[in-house]
Design a protein around this motif. Structure first.
Motif, mmCIF file in Angstrom:
data_model
loop_
_atom_site.group_PDB
_atom_site.id
_atom_site.type_symbol
_atom_site.label_atom_id
_atom_site.label_comp_id
_atom_site.label_asym_id
_atom_site.label_seq_id
_atom_site.Cartn_x
_atom_site.Cartn_y
_atom_site.Cartn_z
ATOM 1 N N ARG A 197 96.557 7.811 -19.887
ATOM 2 C CA ARG A 197 97.812 8.519 -19.640
ATOM 3 C C ARG A 197 98.954 7.593 -20.079
ATOM 4 N NH1 ARG A 197 97.255 9.729 -13.784
ATOM 5 N NH2 ARG A 197 95.105 9.350 -14.309
ATOM 6 N N PRO A 198 100.102 8.132 -20.436
ATOM 7 C CA PRO A 198 101.225 7.273 -20.809
ATOM 8 C C PRO A 198 101.745 6.512 -19.591
ATOM 9 C CG PRO A 198 101.785 9.608 -21.055
ATOM 10 C CD PRO A 198 100.380 9.543 -20.599
ATOM 11 N N TYR A 199 102.114 5.271 -19.816
ATOM 12 C CA TYR A 199 102.675 4.466 -18.734
ATOM 13 C C TYR A 199 104.182 4.284 -18.876
ATOM 14 C CZ TYR A 199 102.093 0.747 -22.206
ATOM 15 O OH TYR A 199 102.135 0.012 -23.355
ATOM 16 N N THR A 200 104.703 4.555 -20.059
ATOM 17 C CA THR A 200 106.149 4.501 -20.267
ATOM 18 C C THR A 200 106.513 5.361 -21.468
ATOM 19 O OG1 THR A 200 108.070 3.024 -20.372
ATOM 20 C CG2 THR A 200 106.217 2.457 -21.753
ATOM 21 N N GLU A 201 107.786 5.630 -21.590
ATOM 22 C CA GLU A 201 108.281 6.472 -22.676
ATOM 23 C C GLU A 201 109.555 5.861 -23.237
ATOM 24 O OE1 GLU A 201 108.422 11.065 -22.808
ATOM 25 O OE2 GLU A 201 110.322 10.439 -21.925
ATOM 26 N N ILE A 202 109.641 5.829 -24.555
ATOM 27 C CA ILE A 202 110.864 5.398 -25.229
ATOM 28 C C ILE A 202 111.585 6.671 -25.658
ATOM 29 C CG2 ILE A 202 111.857 4.055 -27.106
ATOM 30 C CD1 ILE A 202 109.141 2.549 -27.231
ATOM 31 N N GLN A 203 112.817 6.818 -25.213
ATOM 32 C CA GLN A 203 113.567 8.036 -25.503
ATOM 33 C C GLN A 203 114.170 8.003 -26.907
ATOM 34 O OE1 GLN A 203 116.519 8.264 -22.402
ATOM 35 N NE2 GLN A 203 115.064 9.130 -20.947
ATOM 36 N N ALA A 204 114.102 9.140 -27.578
ATOM 37 C CA ALA A 204 114.813 9.341 -28.834
ATOM 38 C C ALA A 204 116.087 10.109 -28.493
ATOM 39 C CB ALA A 204 113.963 10.112 -29.830
ATOM 40 N N SER A 205 117.213 9.577 -28.929
ATOM 41 C CA SER A 205 118.497 10.188 -28.597
ATOM 42 C C SER A 205 119.420 10.111 -29.805
ATOM 43 C CB SER A 205 119.122 9.471 -27.380
ATOM 44 O OG SER A 205 120.272 10.173 -26.944
ATOM 45 N N TYR A 206 120.700 10.274 -29.535
ATOM 46 C CA TYR A 206 121.702 10.279 -30.598
ATOM 47 C C TYR A 206 122.824 9.292 -30.289
ATOM 48 C CZ TYR A 206 119.775 14.955 -31.694
ATOM 49 O OH TYR A 206 118.970 16.019 -32.007
ATOM 50 N N LEU A 207 123.338 8.675 -31.352
ATOM 51 C CA LEU A 207 124.559 7.880 -31.305
ATOM 52 C C LEU A 207 125.636 8.701 -32.005
ATOM 53 C CD1 LEU A 207 125.957 5.093 -30.760
ATOM 54 C CD2 LEU A 207 125.297 4.490 -33.102
ATOM 55 N N VAL A 208 126.772 8.857 -31.345
ATOM 56 C CA VAL A 208 127.857 9.696 -31.877
ATOM 57 C C VAL A 208 129.052 8.819 -32.211
ATOM 58 C CG1 VAL A 208 129.367 11.653 -31.399
ATOM 59 C CG2 VAL A 208 127.044 11.618 -30.461
ATOM 60 N N LYS A 209 129.611 9.031 -33.405
ATOM 61 C CA LYS A 209 130.792 8.285 -33.850
ATOM 62 C C LYS A 209 132.042 8.805 -33.153
ATOM 63 C CE LYS A 209 129.839 7.236 -38.701
ATOM 64 N NZ LYS A 209 130.092 7.695 -40.077
ATOM 65 N N PRO A 210 132.988 7.897 -32.913
ATOM 66 C CA PRO A 210 134.305 8.392 -32.492
ATOM 67 C C PRO A 210 134.973 9.040 -33.700
ATOM 68 C CG PRO A 210 134.318 5.991 -32.732
ATOM 69 C CD PRO A 210 132.918 6.458 -32.991
ATOM 70 N N PRO A 211 135.804 10.018 -33.579
ATOM 71 C CA PRO A 211 136.312 10.664 -32.377
ATOM 72 C C PRO A 211 135.428 11.822 -31.895
ATOM 73 C CG PRO A 211 137.442 11.586 -34.248
ATOM 74 C CD PRO A 211 136.472 10.540 -34.776
ATOM 75 N N HIS A 212 134.256 11.989 -32.501
ATOM 76 C CA HIS A 212 133.364 13.109 -32.152
ATOM 77 C C HIS A 212 132.796 12.983 -30.742
ATOM 78 C CE1 HIS A 212 133.611 14.339 -36.344
ATOM 79 N NE2 HIS A 212 133.426 13.062 -36.644
ATOM 80 N N THR A 213 132.950 11.807 -30.132
ATOM 81 C CA THR A 213 132.446 11.596 -28.775
ATOM 82 C C THR A 213 133.145 12.500 -27.764
ATOM 83 O OG1 THR A 213 133.978 9.749 -28.531
ATOM 84 C CG2 THR A 213 131.719 9.213 -29.188
ATOM 85 N N LYS A 214 134.299 13.037 -28.128
ATOM 86 C CA LYS A 214 135.008 13.956 -27.222
ATOM 87 C C LYS A 214 134.395 15.351 -27.235
ATOM 88 C CE LYS A 214 139.569 11.773 -27.618
ATOM 89 N NZ LYS A 214 139.554 10.564 -27.246
ATOM 90 N N SER A 215 133.842 15.776 -28.363
ATOM 91 C CA SER A 215 133.283 17.128 -28.462
ATOM 92 C C SER A 215 131.758 17.157 -28.357
ATOM 93 C CB SER A 215 133.712 17.787 -29.771
ATOM 94 O OG SER A 215 133.253 17.030 -30.878
#
Length: 165
Positions: A3-21
């Motif tokens: 069984r898995p013992y840990t998980e590495i999350q895949a996510s997103y990095l967002v540039k400013p100024p897009h971090t507001k939307s």
């Protein structure tokens, strides 16, 4: 495999100024409008890139010409056209240091689960690979339930990068 013992999350990095939307994973693939056309950069051939190819429906996915994290980072940073970078959270954390005001979104769009695997082979006298895997799986279950895995993640300051599935 255990069984898995840990998980590495895949996510997103967002540039400013897009971090507001773009403030959540769901916003990246929100219905496209002329003012909200998210351009996501990802390394060609990565597991999370393949997942995005199959699952993004509104955002525009931009693959690097050849596989490689350095290429995806260079592509993302080189043009204002690209506002989102996809990757594994630990790597995104490093890229974020080079881009003041950028934000890594909470949560994940997919996870890469870590487990223990043993080679398939014939063993004389019983105790085949199924037995080894069963014992390892029980050991992993015990390490998760008694808090050992969580304690190791905390000891090495990886709570932001790893989670227990």
């Amino acid at each position: 495999f255990t069984r898995p013992y840990t998980e590495i999350q895949a996510s997103y990095l967002v540039k400013p100024p897009h971090t507001k939307s773009i403030t959540s994973i769901a916003h990246v693939d929100a219905d496209a409008t002329p003012s909200n056309n998210n351009n996501v950069v990802v390394s060609r051939g990565s597991a999370y890139g393949l997942w995005l190819e199959a699952n993004l429906s509104n955002a525009t996915l931009h693959l690097t010409p050849t596989p490689g994290l350095p290429l995806s980072k260079e592509m993302f940073l080189s043009s204002e056209e690209y506002n989102v970078l996809a990757g594994l959270r630990p790597w995104l954390t490093d890229v974020q240091k080079e881009l003041p005001g950028a934000a890594i979104l909470e949560g994940k769009f997919m996870g890469v689960q870590q487990s223990i695997g043993v080679p398939r082979c014939e063993r004389g006298g019983g105790g085949g690979v199924e037995d080894v895997t069963k014992h390892l799986d029980l050991w992993i279950a015990a390490l998760i339930s008694d808090g050992t895995v969580a304690a190791i993640i905390k000891e090495f300051n990886n709570e932001a990068n790893l989670s227990i599935p």
